[in-house]
Design a protein around this motif. Structure first.
Motif, PDB file in Angstrom:
ATOM      1  N   TYR A 190      27.159  64.118  67.295  1.00 47.10           N
ATOM      2  CA  TYR A 190      28.078  64.890  66.453  1.00 47.10           C
ATOM      3  C   TYR A 190      29.269  65.345  67.274  1.00 47.10           C
ATOM      4  O   TYR A 190      29.343  65.130  68.492  1.00 47.10           O
ATOM      5  CB  TYR A 190      27.363  66.102  65.842  1.00 47.10           C
ATOM      6  N   ARG A 199      29.043  66.357  61.760  1.00 44.38           N
ATOM      7  CA  ARG A 199      28.329  65.081  61.921  1.00 44.38           C
ATOM      8  C   ARG A 199      28.688  64.149  60.779  1.00 44.38           C
ATOM      9  O   ARG A 199      28.783  64.560  59.624  1.00 44.38           O
ATOM     10  CB  ARG A 199      26.821  65.319  61.970  1.00 44.38           C
ATOM     11  N   TYR A 201      27.760  60.793  58.509  1.00 50.04           N
ATOM     12  CA  TYR A 201      26.612  60.005  58.034  1.00 50.04           C
ATOM     13  C   TYR A 201      27.141  58.807  57.249  1.00 50.04           C
ATOM     14  O   TYR A 201      27.378  58.901  56.025  1.00 50.04           O
ATOM     15  CB  TYR A 201      25.713  60.845  57.133  1.00 50.04           C
ATOM     16  N   THR A 316      19.167  68.888  62.240  1.00 49.97           N
ATOM     17  CA  THR A 316      17.946  68.161  61.859  1.00 49.97           C
ATOM     18  C   THR A 316      17.568  68.384  60.399  1.00 49.97           C
ATOM     19  O   THR A 316      17.341  67.402  59.653  1.00 49.97           O
ATOM     20  CB  THR A 316      16.779  68.568  62.782  1.00 49.97           C
ATOM     21  N   THR A 319      20.113  66.604  58.220  1.00 50.35           N
ATOM     22  CA  THR A 319      19.908  65.149  58.259  1.00 50.35           C
ATOM     23  C   THR A 319      18.719  64.755  57.390  1.00 50.35           C
ATOM     24  O   THR A 319      18.780  63.780  56.615  1.00 50.35           O
ATOM     25  CB  THR A 319      19.689  64.683  59.704  1.00 50.35           C
ATOM     26  N   GLU A 323      18.983  62.302  54.122  1.00 55.39           N
ATOM     27  CA  GLU A 323      18.230  61.044  54.098  1.00 55.39           C
ATOM     28  C   GLU A 323      17.282  61.001  52.920  1.00 55.39           C
ATOM     29  O   GLU A 323      17.150  59.976  52.242  1.00 55.39           O
ATOM     30  CB  GLU A 323      17.463  60.884  55.419  1.00 55.39           C
ATOM     31  N   ARG A 335      21.389  54.573  60.941  1.00 56.21           N
ATOM     32  CA  ARG A 335      20.750  55.384  61.991  1.00 56.21           C
ATOM     33  C   ARG A 335      21.402  55.132  63.352  1.00 56.21           C
ATOM     34  O   ARG A 335      20.959  55.671  64.363  1.00 56.21           O
ATOM     35  CB  ARG A 335      19.259  55.061  62.062  1.00 56.21           C
TER      36      ARG A 335
END
Length: 946
Positions: A190, A199, A201, A316, A319, A323, A335
């Motif tokens: 990040y 971050r 994605y 975390t 994320t 996901e 990923r």
């Protein structure tokens, strides 16, 4: 490292200039861009899949219009904001309390930007081409025309706004107010920006491209067991721990012929090696080529990237959340996104051509790529002079025009409503909120209640609270009519009084046509006798009556009666004595004078017929004339009787005097007049039953004051009146009559006073939902619309809607505003209900999302309500400040506690302020729990220890 970051950020753009009044942003590569701020046209949780498809068509049209050499970039920014609403200093206490309660509440704002970028022609240097420059501005104008045509709100950003947008993106600060830059530190995981991290994605790993095999512009989410259409990425509004989320969507439109040749060549290569995987690959390519040949899709390069700002220790869970949600959409995000700084800089507005084609872009069809574009916006306040505040689904206040006809967007021209909510659904709480806001915006409100639901708010606003009891009945004089009302509006008033009379006389049974005719005639003659006292018939009236009675007499004529009458006429003609002549010929009726003349002429002609000297032809001629005179004498005899009958009628009307208007005088008029009418018309009417049933409202009767005492004229000047009639709701005679005359009081008030008026009838409306009242209810609902009025009924049970044709015909069909609270326990019967209410499939889905969302965290007591105005419908939250709750509460224990504070502090406002302050001081227990403590001590909290 610092040098690299400096180059990364300083080399993003080459120039920002304003040409012809439009700001154009040039990337470092020389690609020009124009940026629009726009609003996605699909409202979140609208449940209407067609809206997603329509916006998909708009996006597809934009891509087709831009064509080769252009990129469409869309950025949806989901940023946490703090709610603020400017409140005027002179605002009401409850209004100030309402907005103070929401002040600073955190919510997720959605802002959307659309960027159109032209790929620059370049060799060793960027080349300026005046034709391409002109084409760029033409394409941007065409795109703007498409947005205008589809009524999608948008505007081009000015130079200063583009500059601020780019700087805010770099700082990743989209919260309202000033912002500042801070140090950046990039890693494989990040970017660290001050105390936060950003971050990226990417949705697609270019090496795997794990996307669903079939994709739609929306997905189906299950809410309360029903499939609801939502955006694929609607979860981005509620990413946990995130203060800002940017969803960057890019499609580049490359040259199509070159790509097609590549695909055809690739298909041939796969075909030359006939193993199973090559056969599948060849078939897939051929499907794409066939699709391109059949429809208007284009091949595009796409990139989709979610950028999230959150605390470093929350990466975390963020994320994991993303996901999980993306897996639910059939997407497996990359990923291997180790190029975080590059992903961040490539996502800047106007940087659509900065992506590396080797690992950031994937090739697909334009229609498929556009399915991944975010399409939703949050509820917004309406532009309306009449504001009614609710909350959206995330708890943010929004105002709507509850009438549907006063706002900038006219949804209906009929503000009448009905509200259905089972017990415990928050129906009365909601109506209290609506009434408060109507009152604060100069609306006169008359309410008919059966349960003290509005006692608190009536006391707060100093309204008039009229509670019916045997000792102090509600007394009115619905028969009292002004000369102006009689002149301008008698037809409507007469129909109301006819409904009232039959409600007493027949109850819920239909009157016969004869009964309807007779009561109607008595009302017409009653008011005519009051406003135009009778002296005598005019000649014209006599002539008209004579003609009518003559026709009636002929209708009753028969052969035997005719022979009998003719025998009497023959005896008169053959009599030796002359007809009697009064001393004064002036006393004779014209018909009597004519009769005497005809008798003398007949006698002369009879003598001629007996004269032997007369010729045969003379005698025949005389006989012919005698026969003619005999018929005329027969008619004349009838006229003599009719003229005498008219004299009697004249005397009867002269005796029927009406000196004052009331039920008493109407009763006296009717019981005298009805027998005269039935005798004249030779019809039957049960006058004895009529008189006996109505007698209880007449002089000396048990209910005399109900219809004979003038209502307090001051009520017409009151802005808020509540009629509480709970004590008579089980009286089958009195209850419907009181409801009906209250409605008439409202109509009088409505005609006299200017401005907006509202009549709201709670469960009491059932008392008048009878066949005899259907026409009057229709009349009421139609009439209020002409006088800037609102009529509404409130009920608990859907069975009332299903089982009553009166409700359907008279109320539902004349109400363009429908309000429903939680109906989940009726979902098994909802097909029938939906058919009666005329609900569309989309509206049914909306209704079953009521109270079914996971949106209660961090909010106090609230219930949701579905409101439909014309064809516009949505679900709103009824969430109020604690001060409003104390004013609205219908819980007896809480009302008693508030009265304890009222006795101590003197005013309702002070009592509400103090009781809520004490509740918070006591640790904010539930309202009912704190009220019980107050009632237990029978004193305010400050005196509990003394």
């Amino acid at each position: 490292m610092a040098q690299n970051r400096k180059r990364a950020f300083e080399g993003l753009y080459s120039q920002l200039e304003e040409t012809d009044g439009h700001a154009v942003l040039f990337s470092a590569r020389g690609d020009p861009s124009v940026i629009f701020e726009m609003a996605n046209p699909v409202q979140q949780l609208c449940t209407d899949s067609e809206q997603y498809l329509r916006f998909q068509d708009v996006l597809s049209n934009l891509v087709q219009t831009l064509g080769e050499g252009y990129a469409l970039q869309k950025q949806d920014i989901f940023c946490k904001q703090s709610y603020h609403h400017d409140v005027p200093e002179d605002a009401e206490f409850l209004t100030r309390s309402y907005f103070r309660y929401f002040e600073g509440r955190e919510f997720t704002e959605i802002r959307t930007y659309l960027v159109i970028t032209q790929e620059a022609q370049r060799g060793q240097f960027v080349q300026y081409d005046p034709k391409k420059w002109t084409e760029f501005h033409a394409k941007v104008s065409k795109a703007e025309d498409i947005l205008n045509e589809k009524h999608i709100r948008h505007r081009r950003l000015a130079k200063e706004e583009v500059d601020e947008y780019c700087h805010r993106f770099m700082a990743f600060r989209f919260r309202h107010g000033p912002f500042s830059m801070t140090n950046f530190k990039a890693s494989d995981e990040y970017l660290k920006v001050g105390g936060r991290v950003v971050r990226s994605y990417p949705l697609v790993d270019i090496d795997e491209i794990n996307l669903p095999s079939r994709i739609k512009p929306y997905t189906q989410a299950s809410v309360n067991g029903y499939p609801i259409a939502t955006d694929l990425f609607s979860f981005l509004t509620s990413v946990p721990h995130a203060d800002c989320v940017v969803y960057n969507q890019v499609v580049q439109i490359p040259g199509q012929r070159k790509l097609l040749r590549k695909l055809q060549a690739k298909a041939k290569r796969h075909g030359s090696m006939p193993d199973p995987s090559n056969r599948i690959a060849k078939a897939d390519i051929e499907k794409v080529l066939e699709r391109l040949a059949v429809d208007s899709s284009l091949l595009v390069y796409a990139n989709f990237n979610i950028l999230v700002s959150c605390p470093a220790d929350k990466v975390t869970p963020v994320t994991s959340y993303l996901e999980t949600k993306l897996y639910g959409c059939g997407i497996m995000p990359s990923r291997t996104a180790y190029n975080q700084l590059e992903l961040f800089t490539d996502s800047f507005p106007g940087n659509a051509y900065a992506f590396n084609p080797d690992y950031d872009l994937f090739l697909t069809l334009s229609d498929a790529a556009l399915c991944f574009f975010f399409k939703e916006h949050l509820k917004e306040s309406e532009d309306t002079p009449l504001t009614t505040y609710y909350t959206d689904r995330q708890g943010l206040p929004v105002c709507i025009d509850i009438t549907g006809k006063e706002g900038k967007v006219k949804m209906t021209d009929n503000a009448n409503f009905f509200c259905i909510g089972p017990s415990g659904s928050g129906k009365s709480f909601h109506m209290n909120s609506v009434v408060r806001q109507l009152l604060e915006q100069q609306t006169d409100v008359v309410m008919v209640d059966t349960g003290d639901s509005y006692e608190g708010i009536c006391g707060y606003y100093g309204g008039t609270y009229i509670s019916y009891s045997k000792e102090k009945p509600i007394s009115m004089n619905p028969f009292k009519v002004t000369a102006e009302e009689y002149r301008l509006n008698f037809g409507e008033k007469k129909n109301f009084l006819k409904s009232l009379v039959f409600l007493i006389f027949k109850g819920s049974a239909f009157p016969s046509k004869i009964e309807d005719m007779i009561v109607n005639q008595t009302l017409v003659e009653y008011y005519d006798a009051y406003f135009h006292p009778f002296e005598k018939f005019t000649e014209k009236q006599r002539a008209e009556l004579r003609q009518k009675l003559l026709v009636d007499a002929k209708m009753d004529d028969d052969y035997e009666k005719y022979n009998h009458e003719m025998e009497d006429i023959d005896r008169l003609i053959n009599a030796k004595d002359s007809p009697e002549v009064p001393e004064s010929r002036a006393l004779l009726l014209p018909s009597e004078v004519r009769r005497m003349k005809l008798v003398r002429q007949c006698r002369s002609l009879m003598a001629l017929m007996r004269d032997k000297a007369a010729s045969e032809s003379e005698r025949e001629h005389a006989a012919h004339i005698v026969e003619k005179y005999r018929r005329e004498l027969y008619e004349n005899t009838m006229l003599v009787k009719i003229d005498r009958q008219i004299d009697r009628m004249e005397e009867q009307k002269r005796r029927l005097k009406v000196r004052e208007l009331s039920f008493n005088s109407y009763y006296e008029f009717a019981v005298e007049r009805i027998p005269q009418i039935t005798s004249l018309e030779k019809i039957t009417f049960d006058i004895h039953n009529f008189a006996a049933i109505l007698k209880q409202f007449y002089r000396g009767g048990e209910l005399e004051t109900t219809l004979n005492a003038d209502l307090d004229v001051d009520l017409f000047n009151e802005c808020f009146i509540v009629f509480e009639i709970d004590k008579i709701k089980d009286d089958p005679v009195l209850f419907p009559i009181v409801v009906l005359i209250i409605m008439d009081v409202f109509l009088q008030k409505m005609r006299i006073k200017k401005g907006r008026k509202a009549l709201i009838i709670e469960e009491a409306w059932k008392a008048i939902a009878s066949p005899t009242m259907a026409e009057y209810i229709k009349y009421l609902y139609k009439t209020v619309r002409k006088f800037h009025g609102i009529a509404g009924v409130v009920t608990q049970e859907l069975n009332d809607v299903i089982d009553s044709p009166i409700v359907k015909e008279a109320i539902i069909n004349n109400s363009d505003v429908k309000i429903l609270l939680d109906q989940s326990k009726f979902k098994d019967r909802y097909e029938q209900i939906a058919a009666i209410l005329g609900l569309t499939p989309v509206q049914r889905q909306q209704i079953f999302t009521i109270n079914a969302l996971d949106n209660h965290e961090g909010r106090s007591y609230f219930k949701e309500v579905w409101i439909c105005r014309g064809q516009h419908s949505d679900v709103y939250g009824v969430e109020e400040a604690p001060e409003c709750y104390w004013a609205y509460t219908t819980e007896r224990t809480e009302k008693e506690a508030l009265k304890t504070y009222l006795r101590h502090y003197g005013t309702v406002q002070e009592a509400i302020t103090r009781i809520e302050a004490d509740r918070k001081k006591a640790g904010s227990p539930k309202y009912l729990e704190f009220a019980r403590q107050v009632n237990q001590h029978q004193k305010v909290m400050s005196l509990w220890e003394s």
